[in-house]
Design a protein around this motif. Sequence first.
Motif, PDB file in Angstrom:
ATOM      1  N   THR A  84     -43.256  38.582 -48.763  1.00 37.97           N
ATOM      2  CA  THR A  84     -44.220  37.812 -49.548  1.00 37.97           C
ATOM      3  C   THR A  84     -43.701  36.404 -49.809  1.00 37.97           C
ATOM      4  O   THR A  84     -44.447  35.423 -49.685  1.00 37.97           O
ATOM      5  CB  THR A  84     -44.521  38.527 -50.888  1.00 37.97           C
ATOM      6  OG1 THR A  84     -45.036  39.830 -50.606  1.00 37.97           O
ATOM      7  CG2 THR A  84     -45.517  37.748 -51.726  1.00 37.97           C
ATOM      8  N   GLU A  85     -42.426  36.305 -50.150  1.00 37.53           N
ATOM      9  CA  GLU A  85     -41.818  35.007 -50.407  1.00 37.53           C
ATOM     10  C   GLU A  85     -41.886  34.133 -49.149  1.00 37.53           C
ATOM     11  O   GLU A  85     -42.235  32.948 -49.220  1.00 37.53           O
ATOM     12  CB  GLU A  85     -40.367  35.217 -50.843  1.00 37.53           C
ATOM     13  CG  GLU A  85     -39.665  33.977 -51.332  1.00 37.53           C
ATOM     14  CD  GLU A  85     -38.278  34.288 -51.884  1.00 37.53           C
ATOM     15  OE1 GLU A  85     -37.920  33.655 -52.889  1.00 37.53           O
ATOM     16  OE2 GLU A  85     -37.555  35.139 -51.317  1.00 37.53           O
ATOM     17  N   PHE A  86     -41.567  34.715 -48.007  1.00 41.11           N
ATOM     18  CA  PHE A  86     -41.605  33.960 -46.759  1.00 41.11           C
ATOM     19  C   PHE A  86     -43.041  33.569 -46.393  1.00 41.11           C
ATOM     20  O   PHE A  86     -43.313  32.424 -46.032  1.00 41.11           O
ATOM     21  CB  PHE A  86     -40.965  34.744 -45.612  1.00 41.11           C
ATOM     22  CG  PHE A  86     -40.962  33.974 -44.325  1.00 41.11           C
ATOM     23  CD1 PHE A  86     -40.046  32.947 -44.128  1.00 41.11           C
ATOM     24  CD2 PHE A  86     -41.885  34.236 -43.341  1.00 41.11           C
ATOM     25  CE1 PHE A  86     -40.055  32.205 -42.945  1.00 41.11           C
ATOM     26  CE2 PHE A  86     -41.900  33.503 -42.162  1.00 41.11           C
ATOM     27  CZ  PHE A  86     -40.986  32.484 -41.969  1.00 41.11           C
ATOM     28  N   GLY A  87     -43.954  34.516 -46.490  1.00 39.15           N
ATOM     29  CA  GLY A  87     -45.346  34.254 -46.125  1.00 39.15           C
ATOM     30  C   GLY A  87     -46.009  33.211 -47.006  1.00 39.15           C
ATOM     31  O   GLY A  87     -46.605  32.238 -46.503  1.00 39.15           O
ATOM     32  N   THR A  88     -45.904  33.392 -48.310  1.00 36.96           N
ATOM     33  CA  THR A  88     -46.532  32.432 -49.221  1.00 36.96           C
ATOM     34  C   THR A  88     -45.817  31.086 -49.155  1.00 36.96           C
ATOM     35  O   THR A  88     -46.470  30.038 -49.180  1.00 36.96           O
ATOM     36  CB  THR A  88     -46.552  32.954 -50.668  1.00 36.96           C
ATOM     37  OG1 THR A  88     -45.217  33.247 -51.099  1.00 36.96           O
ATOM     38  CG2 THR A  88     -47.429  34.185 -50.799  1.00 36.96           C
ATOM     39  N   GLY A  89     -44.504  31.108 -49.046  1.00 35.40           N
ATOM     40  CA  GLY A  89     -43.748  29.865 -48.937  1.00 35.40           C
ATOM     41  C   GLY A  89     -44.113  29.093 -47.682  1.00 35.40           C
ATOM     42  O   GLY A  89     -44.249  27.864 -47.714  1.00 35.40           O
ATOM     43  N   SER A  90     -44.292  29.789 -46.566  1.00 37.98           N
ATOM     44  CA  SER A  90     -44.676  29.133 -45.311  1.00 37.98           C
ATOM     45  C   SER A  90     -46.032  28.454 -45.447  1.00 37.98           C
ATOM     46  O   SER A  90     -46.209  27.302 -45.009  1.00 37.98           O
ATOM     47  CB  SER A  90     -44.730  30.148 -44.168  1.00 37.98           C
ATOM     48  OG  SER A  90     -43.460  30.664 -43.891  1.00 37.98           O
ATOM     49  N   LEU A  91     -46.989  29.164 -46.046  1.00 36.50           N
ATOM     50  CA  LEU A  91     -48.325  28.582 -46.243  1.00 36.50           C
ATOM     51  C   LEU A  91     -48.271  27.359 -47.156  1.00 36.50           C
ATOM     52  O   LEU A  91     -48.868  26.326 -46.857  1.00 36.50           O
ATOM     53  CB  LEU A  91     -49.286  29.626 -46.830  1.00 36.50           C
ATOM     54  CG  LEU A  91     -49.684  30.768 -45.911  1.00 36.50           C
ATOM     55  CD1 LEU A  91     -50.479  31.818 -46.681  1.00 36.50           C
ATOM     56  CD2 LEU A  91     -50.499  30.245 -44.736  1.00 36.50           C
ATOM     57  N   LEU A  92     -47.556  27.487 -48.265  1.00 38.45           N
ATOM     58  CA  LEU A  92     -47.464  26.374 -49.207  1.00 38.45           C
ATOM     59  C   LEU A  92     -46.690  25.193 -48.618  1.00 38.45           C
ATOM     60  O   LEU A  92     -47.021  24.036 -48.887  1.00 38.45           O
ATOM     61  CB  LEU A  92     -46.826  26.838 -50.518  1.00 38.45           C
ATOM     62  CG  LEU A  92     -47.678  27.798 -51.359  1.00 38.45           C
ATOM     63  CD1 LEU A  92     -46.860  28.364 -52.511  1.00 38.45           C
ATOM     64  CD2 LEU A  92     -48.934  27.111 -51.860  1.00 38.45           C
ATOM     65  N   ASP A  96     -47.368  21.084 -48.108  1.00 40.39           N
ATOM     66  CA  ASP A  96     -46.396  20.291 -48.868  1.00 40.39           C
ATOM     67  C   ASP A  96     -46.468  20.573 -50.375  1.00 40.39           C
ATOM     68  O   ASP A  96     -46.383  19.662 -51.192  1.00 40.39           O
ATOM     69  CB  ASP A  96     -46.580  18.794 -48.595  1.00 40.39           C
ATOM     70  CG  ASP A  96     -45.390  17.971 -49.059  1.00 40.39           C
ATOM     71  OD1 ASP A  96     -44.253  18.483 -49.013  1.00 40.39           O
ATOM     72  OD2 ASP A  96     -45.601  16.816 -49.490  1.00 40.39           O
ATOM     73  N   CYS A  97     -46.634  21.859 -50.716  1.00 36.57           N
ATOM     74  CA  CYS A  97     -46.679  22.196 -52.144  1.00 36.57           C
ATOM     75  C   CYS A  97     -45.885  23.464 -52.468  1.00 36.57           C
ATOM     76  O   CYS A  97     -46.165  24.149 -53.451  1.00 36.57           O
ATOM     77  CB  CYS A  97     -48.122  22.301 -52.627  1.00 36.57           C
ATOM     78  SG  CYS A  97     -49.144  23.491 -51.760  1.00 36.57           S
ATOM     79  N   CYS A  98     -44.883  23.773 -51.649  1.00 33.71           N
ATOM     80  CA  CYS A  98     -44.034  24.929 -51.929  1.00 33.71           C
ATOM     81  C   CYS A  98     -43.093  24.574 -53.080  1.00 33.71           C
ATOM     82  O   CYS A  98     -42.347  23.594 -52.998  1.00 33.71           O
ATOM     83  CB  CYS A  98     -43.227  25.334 -50.694  1.00 33.71           C
ATOM     84  SG  CYS A  98     -42.286  26.845 -50.932  1.00 33.71           S
ATOM     85  N   PRO A  99     -43.122  25.348 -54.176  1.00 36.62           N
ATOM     86  CA  PRO A  99     -42.310  24.989 -55.339  1.00 36.62           C
ATOM     87  C   PRO A  99     -40.820  25.335 -55.221  1.00 36.62           C
ATOM     88  O   PRO A  99     -40.058  25.033 -56.125  1.00 36.62           O
ATOM     89  CB  PRO A  99     -42.964  25.760 -56.487  1.00 36.62           C
ATOM     90  CG  PRO A  99     -43.708  26.867 -55.856  1.00 36.62           C
ATOM     91  CD  PRO A  99     -44.031  26.446 -54.446  1.00 36.62           C
ATOM     92  N   TRP A 100     -40.404  25.954 -54.145  1.00 37.48           N
ATOM     93  CA  TRP A 100     -38.980  26.253 -53.991  1.00 37.48           C
ATOM     94  C   TRP A 100     -38.494  25.799 -52.622  1.00 37.48           C
ATOM     95  O   TRP A 100     -39.245  25.715 -51.672  1.00 37.48           O
ATOM     96  CB  TRP A 100     -38.687  27.743 -54.206  1.00 37.48           C
ATOM     97  CG  TRP A 100     -39.224  28.663 -53.150  1.00 37.48           C
ATOM     98  CD1 TRP A 100     -38.585  29.086 -52.021  1.00 37.48           C
ATOM     99  CD2 TRP A 100     -40.518  29.278 -53.120  1.00 37.48           C
ATOM    100  NE1 TRP A 100     -39.389  29.927 -51.292  1.00 37.48           N
ATOM    101  CE2 TRP A 100     -40.586  30.064 -51.949  1.00 37.48           C
ATOM    102  CE3 TRP A 100     -41.621  29.258 -53.962  1.00 37.48           C
ATOM    103  CZ2 TRP A 100     -41.719  30.800 -51.600  1.00 37.48           C
ATOM    104  CZ3 TRP A 100     -42.740  29.989 -53.614  1.00 37.48           C
ATOM    105  CH2 TRP A 100     -42.780  30.747 -52.455  1.00 37.48           C
ATOM    106  N   ASP A 101     -37.221  25.482 -52.574  1.00 37.78           N
ATOM    107  CA  ASP A 101     -36.572  25.095 -51.324  1.00 37.78           C
ATOM    108  C   ASP A 101     -35.115  25.547 -51.408  1.00 37.78           C
ATOM    109  O   ASP A 101     -34.332  25.002 -52.161  1.00 37.78           O
ATOM    110  CB  ASP A 101     -36.646  23.584 -51.116  1.00 37.78           C
ATOM    111  CG  ASP A 101     -36.008  23.148 -49.798  1.00 37.78           C
ATOM    112  OD1 ASP A 101     -35.543  24.017 -49.013  1.00 37.78           O
ATOM    113  OD2 ASP A 101     -35.972  21.939 -49.554  1.00 37.78           O
ATOM    114  N   TYR A 102     -34.797  26.562 -50.649  1.00 37.47           N
ATOM    115  CA  TYR A 102     -33.451  27.133 -50.655  1.00 37.47           C
ATOM    116  C   TYR A 102     -32.586  26.589 -49.523  1.00 37.47           C
ATOM    117  O   TYR A 102     -31.557  27.180 -49.197  1.00 37.47           O
ATOM    118  CB  TYR A 102     -33.531  28.656 -50.533  1.00 37.47           C
ATOM    119  CG  TYR A 102     -34.284  29.361 -51.627  1.00 37.47           C
ATOM    120  CD1 TYR A 102     -34.152  28.981 -52.958  1.00 37.47           C
ATOM    121  CD2 TYR A 102     -35.118  30.440 -51.335  1.00 37.47           C
ATOM    122  CE1 TYR A 102     -34.837  29.645 -53.960  1.00 37.47           C
ATOM    123  CE2 TYR A 102     -35.796  31.117 -52.333  1.00 37.47           C
ATOM    124  CZ  TYR A 102     -35.656  30.720 -53.639  1.00 37.47           C
ATOM    125  OH  TYR A 102     -36.328  31.384 -54.634  1.00 37.47           O
TER     126      TYR A 102
END
Length: 138
Positions: A84-92, A96-102
């Motif tokens: 879920t983290e990967f999927g939603t993060g990829s979409l966001l 250019d609105c993903c709130p996290w960047d590891y």
Amino acid sequence: MSRKLKKQAEDFMKCGLMGWGLECLWTGLGSVCIKKNKKMECFTSIWMFPIYGMASMMSPLCHIMEGKNVFLRGTVYTACIFLTEFGTGSLLKKKDCCPWDYSDAKANYKGLVRFDYAPLWFAVGLLYEKILMGKKAA
């Protein structure tokens, strides 16, 4: 509203609020422990509420896993959270609105997943199970 839909909406709200609260606790502790910020300022994003709320979709899985070994259940929930983290993060990220960047973390995948967070997600998955099952999860 049907009983089933009402339960799904309630579970979505519970999971979303719990996730938000845990994120505030996690980032607030990080603020004081890592950044030495005595205000314990936390941070999150509106995007995170529906992402955490999506954990409510694990309800059928929780029922299937009922009675199974806690290590197996926690591992499966961790995998679901990573996906879920990967999927939603990829979409966001595409918007250019993903709130996290590891990206700066050693154990990351494409800056979207931190594998060193597996123990944390293991515990969170079991907490979600408890919420979704409505009884003590062991």
